[in-house]
Every structure is written in structure tokens, then in C-alpha cells.
Write a protein that holds these residues in place. Sequence first.
Motif: not given
Lengths: 454, 117
Positions: A296-297, A434, A439-440, B77-78, B81-88, B111, B115, B117
Amino acid sequence: MKLKRVLTLRTIVSTSAGLTLASSSFIAAVQVAGFLAGDSAWIAILIGGLLCLAGAACFSELNGRLPSAAGIRLYFSRAFNDRLALVVSLLYMAVIMGVVGAESYVLGNVLTMAVPAVSPLVWIVIMLVAATLLNLRGIKIAGAFQDIITYGLIVSLLVLSFLALNRVGFHLTTPLSPGGAGNLISAVAVGVFLYVGFEWVTPLAEEVTDSRLISRGMLLAVGILSVVYALFTVAMTATAPRTELLASPAPQMVFARHLLGEPGVIWMVAVSLAASATTFNAGLISVSRFVYASAREHVLPPVFSRVSTIFFTPWVAIAGVFAVGLSVSLAVVLTRHYLVLVNLAAAMESIVYALAGLAVLRLRKKNPAAHSPYRVRGGMFIPVMTALVFAGLAVAVALTNIWVGGYLLAGVLLSWWYVSYVVPRIKQKYQVRRPARRRRPAAEPSDPAGCEKT
Amino acid sequence: MASHAEITASLRAFQSGYSKNKRLKIMNRDWDRVVLVKAEDIESEHTLILKDGELSLMEGNNGRADLIVAADSETLADMFYGDITPTEPYMNGTLKITGSEDDIVRLDFISLMIWGE
């Protein structure tokens, strides 16, 4: 803020001790005894336990500062840098897979001793398939069930120890003379394996409201384990022939047969199954979730982040871990080099504890004002001692068995190469894939309507 | 720094993405949970309530959370919105989640399914 569900100290202790108590622990215990004269293994085990208490204190401070399931990945990243944290985490997970391989080999042999018609290989496949299916279904040992297994195991081992010591009239052979200092150091170094995994309880930091419970739980678990292992190892060497114990891949079975005959064998099969169940459960779940999180990362290929839409589990990661676990187990069956895996795990664990000591020092220096509900007492003494002693023990294990040193060095180089050259490429590919547009929205939106107020 | 309104909008986007995914609703019909989303750098709390597979959003804290998701307002917020993954942010300690490990993993799966990956 309070959560609806929280864990108790009892479950934290049982989880920490349960993850550590494994069927392969008995091999390490006999190996420790093999380095020393007479029935003096308890000295090395208690020294190992005291050192691990120092390691547990360092982990407690790290967990207090950074209470997260990410564990060493986060501690080492903050203390040193992300690359080192990733190199160590990947290598550590690979070693845990080795422990699962060694564990399945030992349990396979235990079951074959009870049912000789079935070969260890068949048992290994059955156990790994069963553990993988449970993992795929998202079923895990937790809470009250973990308490019953762990405390039941501890009581069983204590009862067996007292029965054995009673049989020899509590008469031990040179219990206070372990022999030379070199042998004692080697015994302590291998003895670290007995405590492998006590710190895996730190991910539970997110399930408690008071993170001091994790510290207390780890310290209590290491203390209880020290006493149980010391008594059980002395009981084994006092009642069963040492050569027979050392030659067996399942010395606990040799001991049980000498002590109680067939009923002892059945009892020990139950003990081994319970000990392995928690190890398989924790090992496979931890590694598969780590593989998933790494994908995921964008540290591992994205295929490992695929999720089962039926069970909500990372099925590709779980299948991958099964494949590696089975391969390791087969390699152990073919080569019988299970001791290498035990020693490798002891060396890797020592490296992680040494780094934990250093991480405490670095984080204290970087952020002296940071709040931590637990701080190791005695200033720098315990973290410095932990770093130095465990670094020395890692070297001692590597020197005791040249294969261990070789595998460890190869593992570090491979992991470093992967993190330095492969990970940037995976991240680069992700950047290409990506969505180009965020989206934001760039501008702040007006307060959206339709949001209820509590 | 994101504003409270931006976090609300991101959670609305998350809720909308969830509601459009019928499979996700079916998968979560037995997973009733209350998730508190809390910004650490501004005064902002939201409560996500999953019940019978449906996701609703409320402003504020209803005091009965199974999971607490806390981070700075930008990260929240990011992330929603799915602009970043929660993992990082989770791995580098920016994002803190309190609750059972299974629930944390499930939230990440949701998530991922909304959204990608």
C-alpha cells in the motif's frame, strides 16, 4: 476520548508471552543447556531474561513516544531514517518467516512422534494450509482464547517441571557452575531466541487507552517467561539424557516420554500444538499484514495489496506468505538445518534490540520535550547497555555458527539493495499510474450542506 | 492547513464514493462501527457511522467511537479525498488510529476499494 472496547493487562501479558512461547523454543532451551555444564542452563536463561527486560524497557519508551502498530518501522524511521527502518523491517519479516518454517518443522516432528505413520512433511503441509485458511477467513486467536491458551501453557510447563524435579528429588548436577565465560556468552546469545516476539505486543498500543499497560504487560511477560523457561530447561536436562535431547528436533517429546511415558507424549503434543498455534497465528498474520501495508505504501509490488471482497483480507499477501513459509519448511525438511533458523532469529532479534536501545537515545536527543507515559529510568545507562550487549550477542551468535553470519550478511545486503534500487522504481511506476489531477479542489469549498450536527 | 469545511467536504466525497459502491455496502452490512475523525491542528471533529452497510456523516463527536482517526487537517483532507493512501502517513506517524487492529485494516480496505491504490 474513550473507546468502546479496550484490552486488559491480563490479555496483554498473555499475548506477549503467547507469541513468544513456541514449540521451537524447546530446541533453543536445549541448545542453551548444551553450551553449559550440568544443570546450570537456568543461569543463562535468567541472564537472557534480564537483558530482554532491558530491551522491553526500551521498547516501552519507544511505544510510549510513538504508540502505533507500525512498530519498529516507525521507531527506526523517526530515530534514524526511512531507508534503515525499511531495510531492518523487511529483513526482520523474512526472519520471522524462517521462524514459522522452523516452527512447522518442529511441530511436524512432534506429531510424527505421536503418530509415526504420518511423515512430518504431511503434518507441515496440513498445518500451514490450516493456518493460511484461517488467516484468509480473517479468524485469529485473540482476547479470552489467547488468555486460556497462554496461561494453560504456563501452568502445564510449571506442573511438568515440578513433576520432573520431584522425580530427581530436586537434586541437580552442578547447578551453579556453568563452565567457561565463552560458553556462557554463547548460551545467553542463543537464549535470546527464547524471548523472540515479546515486543510484537506493541501493535496492541492502538487497542488500549493507557499505553503504560503495554509496558507493564511486556515486562511481566518477560519476567514470567524467564522463570518458566529456566525451570523447564533444568527439568529437561535433569530427567532426560542430554545427548538424546540435543539430537532430537522435538526435545520436549523426549523429556515427556522419559517423565510420564505415553500419557506424557499426549500431554506434550497438546502443549506443542497450543504453543505453535499462537506462533503460527501471530507470525502469519503479522507478516501478511506487513506485506499488505508495504504494498500500500509502494514498497512491495501492488499485487500484494489486493483484498478479498468476501473476507476483507489481503489474499495475495496471505498466499505469498504461505508459499514462502512452505518453501522454507521444505528446505528445513531437506537440509535439517533448523538450528540455523533458530540462531538466525536470535541474531536478528539481538540486532533489533540493539537498534531499539540506540533509537531511544536518538529520539531523546532529537525531541527531548516529547511526551512519553513511560521513560526508562537511570538516564542513558539501560539504552546504552541494551545497544552494546545485544550488538555483542548478535556477533556472538554469528561467530558460533558461520552459516548464520553468512545468511545474515547476505540478507542485509539483499534488503539494502532492494530498498535502494527496487523500491524507487516501484514508487516511480506508481507516480505514472496515479491520477494526474488531485481530487481535492484547490479552492476552499463553501460549507457543504446536509451535514448533521451532533 | 485545511479548514474544517475542507475536511467535511473530503468526508462527503468519501461517503459519496462509499454509497456508489454496492458491493462495499453488502460487505459491510455486518460491520457496525462508529469512527471519530479528529484534526489535531484545528478544531474539527466528525463522526462516521456505519450501520447495516450504510455510511452516514455527522459533525462533532458523539462520544461512542470504536475507532479514532487523528491527524493534521491537511492529511485528513487529502486522505479522505483519496489523494494519498492512509498507509504512508500511518507508517510515518502523521496519522494515528486508535482501535482494534482488525477495524483499522478494514477501514484501509474500504479506502482502497473506494479510491483504488
